[in-house]
Design a protein around this motif. Structure first.
Motif, PDB file in Angstrom:
ATOM      1  N   UNK A 102       5.555   3.534  -7.119  1.00 29.14           N
ATOM      2  CA  UNK A 102       6.367   2.777  -6.168  1.00 29.14           C
ATOM      3  C   UNK A 102       5.787   2.852  -4.758  1.00 29.14           C
ATOM      4  N   UNK A 103       5.383   4.044  -4.363  1.00 26.21           N
ATOM      5  CA  UNK A 103       4.785   4.202  -3.035  1.00 26.21           C
ATOM      6  C   UNK A 103       3.495   3.407  -2.913  1.00 26.21           C
ATOM      7  N   UNK A 104       2.724   3.387  -4.001  1.00 29.71           N
ATOM      8  CA  UNK A 104       1.470   2.616  -3.980  1.00 29.71           C
ATOM      9  C   UNK A 104       1.777   1.124  -3.875  1.00 29.71           C
ATOM     10  N   UNK A 105       2.809   0.647  -4.544  1.00 28.34           N
ATOM     11  CA  UNK A 105       3.191  -0.769  -4.453  1.00 28.34           C
ATOM     12  C   UNK A 105       3.639  -1.126  -3.037  1.00 28.34           C
ATOM     13  N   UNK A 106       4.455  -0.248  -2.453  1.00 33.39           N
ATOM     14  CA  UNK A 106       4.918  -0.486  -1.076  1.00 33.39           C
ATOM     15  C   UNK A 106       3.720  -0.529  -0.128  1.00 33.39           C
ATOM     16  N   UNK A 107       2.806   0.403  -0.278  1.00 28.89           N
ATOM     17  CA  UNK A 107       1.602   0.448   0.561  1.00 28.89           C
ATOM     18  C   UNK A 107       0.803  -0.838   0.425  1.00 28.89           C
ATOM     19  N   UNK A 108       0.637  -1.249  -0.843  1.00 29.94           N
ATOM     20  CA  UNK A 108      -0.154  -2.467  -1.074  1.00 29.94           C
ATOM     21  C   UNK A 108       0.531  -3.695  -0.483  1.00 29.94           C
ATOM     22  N   UNK A 109       1.860  -3.785  -0.556  1.00 31.14           N
ATOM     23  CA  UNK A 109       2.578  -4.917   0.036  1.00 31.14           C
ATOM     24  C   UNK A 109       2.510  -4.899   1.553  1.00 31.14           C
ATOM     25  N   UNK A 110       2.604  -3.718   2.141  1.00 27.15           N
ATOM     26  CA  UNK A 110       2.482  -3.604   3.610  1.00 27.15           C
ATOM     27  C   UNK A 110       1.091  -4.038   4.060  1.00 27.15           C
TER      28      UNK A 110
END
Length: 145
Positions: free
Chosen positions: A132-140
């Protein structure tokens, strides 16, 4: 040969069988008490107050009238002990019914446990916290670009 015997005894199914025999013996004592102490008096009450397990027919020999089955056997007479046979049939039917109920209960517990395990396995595994953190990072990063 001793080593083979030791391996044979140590196998799980032999130990399970021994436990089953011990429990079966104790269970038989309970069922015999149920039949002798509870059911036979009720059946005797329904049949006119007599205990049918002592009923017999003299096939050969002399037995005083009204003698018990044991007294008839002790006198050396040949007796057809149909009452004892009926008691054995009742014992068997009660034991068979109790074993059926026991197996049915165990099967129900095993089925419930199996369903619970299958449900846990079938439940979709959600993303981990790191994913989830990796997805958030990638979206940011994608928004900044």
């Amino acid at each position: 040969m001793f080593k083979e015997f030791k391996e044979f005894i140590a196998r799980g199914n032999v130990i399970d069988l021994a436990v089953g025999i011990i429990i079966g013996a104790a269970f038989t004592a309970i069922v015999n008490s149920l039949v002798t102490d509870l059911l036979n008096p009720v059946i005797g009450l329904l049949t006119g107050g007599t205990d049918f397990s002592g009923h017999y027919i003299v096939l050969k020999g002399e037995v005083p009238p009204g003698a018990s089955l044991q007294a008839a056997r002790d006198s050396g007479a040949s007796v057809f002990a149909y009452g004892a046979f009926l008691s054995a049939i009742i014992n068997f039917l009660i034991i068979a019914w109790a074993v059926f109920l026991l197996v049915k209960g165990v099967n129900r517990i095993q089925t419930a446990t199996r369903r619970k395990q299958e449900a846990e396995e079938a439940a979709p595994a959600g993303p981990t916290q790191e994913e989830l953190l990796a997805q958030i990072r990638d979206e940011l990063r994608a928004q900044r670009a």
